[in-house]
Motif scaffolding. Structure first.
Motif: not given
Ligand code: NDP
Length: 306
Positions: A141, A166-167, A189-190, A210-211, A229, A231, A288
């Motif tokens: 991605t 930060r995933s 991040h959160s 993911g929000r 990013v 979905m 992706t």
């Molecule tokens: P993760 O759930 O692993 O990580 C989400 C990150 O967002 C975490 O670091 C989290 O912080 C942060 N976060 C969540 N809520 C908040 C907030 N309110 N404010 C600030 N930061 C926040 O998700 P992924 O990285 O795997 O995926 C993210 C999105 O991308 C999803 O919607 C997924 O479906 C999509 N995706 C899309 C792809 C594509 O091909 N288009 C491929 C992969 C993912 P913290 O670490 O502090 O918890």
């Protein structure tokens, strides 16, 4: 001001057309790159992802195998599947579709994949190579997003980039790739304080949280490039009404299809404030799989040139 749409389908087609040439050249040398996709259990989203990955292989003339196992399998049994694929010469790329069932030790499985066949770029060896700026196989991605920025000639060197998320799969590798291209990078991040204020500093804003529609107009510096990013599937009219300003078309879609896809960015705000942005669907998503194909071809080339 209306933002330029960054068209993921167009970039995907460009990448795949270039790959077709590379694949033809490899085939002329008797090499057909091969991908094995391992699917454990019956998660419907995972089934769809694996199916589209196998279909992409077929349409490009790559060899592919789908390996399906029951949700009840153990870590040791899955390790044996991975080990067999590591040994097989016909297989250049191995992808283990995530998430795995809870009884399986995901980290052990990902670390068991031969790093030279790790087309998702999740093995610690490949993570380390990415950190060191000597990447071989980069997570698909973020690699696709870099292709998008490059092909649309969005300047990166010297730009302020803010990555929200930060995933290990998206946020961290994204930030490293932008850093290596000389952006000044902030990772949020959160726990980040004043997220809208930090995001507003960005020339390039990447939302990977993911929000649904979390990133609204007040996060976006006018003219910034916004990469969405996320979905997220909305399944109720309340969710749709919360996420969209103009709800007529999304509500129609909800009624006919049962769900509506939205990113992490409020799309109408992005259109009004950004200089350029990726739509959902049709932005980051298609890249992706294109980058997975690209990594499979790359893995085949690297392994055979040893
Ligand atoms: P993760 O759930 O692993 O990580 C989400 C990150 O967002 C975490 O670091 C989290 O912080 C942060 N976060 C969540 N809520 C908040 C907030 N309110 N404010 C600030 N930061 C926040 O998700 P992924 O990285 O795997 O995926 C993210 C999105 O991308 C999803 O919607 C997924 O479906 C999509 N995706 C899309 C792809 C594509 O091909 N288009 C491929 C992969 C993912 P913290 O670490 O502090 O918890």
């Amino acid at each position: 001001m209306s933002a330029t749409t960054l068209d993921g389908l167009k970039i995907r087609d460009e990448i795949q057309a270039e790959l077709a040439g590379e694949i033809a050249a490899l085939k002329a040398r008797g090499i057909t790159p091969g991908l094995a996709a391992v699917l454990v259990g019956e998660n419907p989203a995972s089934q769809i992802y694996v199916r589209s990955k196998v279909k992409a292989c077929e349409s490009l003339g790559l060899y592919s195998e789908k390996i399906e196992r029951p949700a009840t399998m153990t870590t040791v049994e899955l390790l044996a599947v991975v080990e067999t694929l590591n040994q097989r010469d016909k297989i250049d790329g191995i992808l283990v579709q995530l998430p795995l069932p809870p009884q399986i030790d995901t980290r052990r499985i990902l670390e068991a994949v031969d790093p030279t066949k790790d087309v998702d770029g999740f093995h610690p060896t490949n993570v380390g190579r990415l950190v060191a700026g000597r990447a071989n196989l980069v997570p698909c991605t973020p690699a696709g997003i870099m292709e998008m920025l490059r092909r649309y000639q969005i300047p990166i060197a010297g730009a302020r980039a803010v990555v929200v998320g930060r995933s290990d799969i998206v946020g961290k590798p994204m930030a490293l790739l932008l850093l290596h291209q000389h952006a000044t990078v902030t990772i949020c991040h959160s726990r980040t304080r004043d997220l809208p204020g930090v995001a507003r500093e960005a020339d390039i804003l990447v939302a990977a949280m993911g929000r649904p529609a979390f990133v609204t107009g007040d996060f976006i510096r006018p003219g910034a490039t916004v990469i969405d990013v996320g979905m997220n599937r909305l399944v109720s009219s309340e969710e749709v009404e919360r996420a969209f300003h103009d709800t007529a078309e999304p509500l129609r879609k909800l009624e006919s299809k049962g769900s509506v896809l939205i990113g992490d960015v409020q799309p109408e705000d992005a259109r009004d404030r950004a200089g350029a942005y990726t739509p959902v669907p049709g932005g980051v998503g298609p890249l992706t799989i294109a980058m997975l194909m690209s990594n499979t071809v790359r893995a085949a080339r690297l392994r055979r040139s040893k």
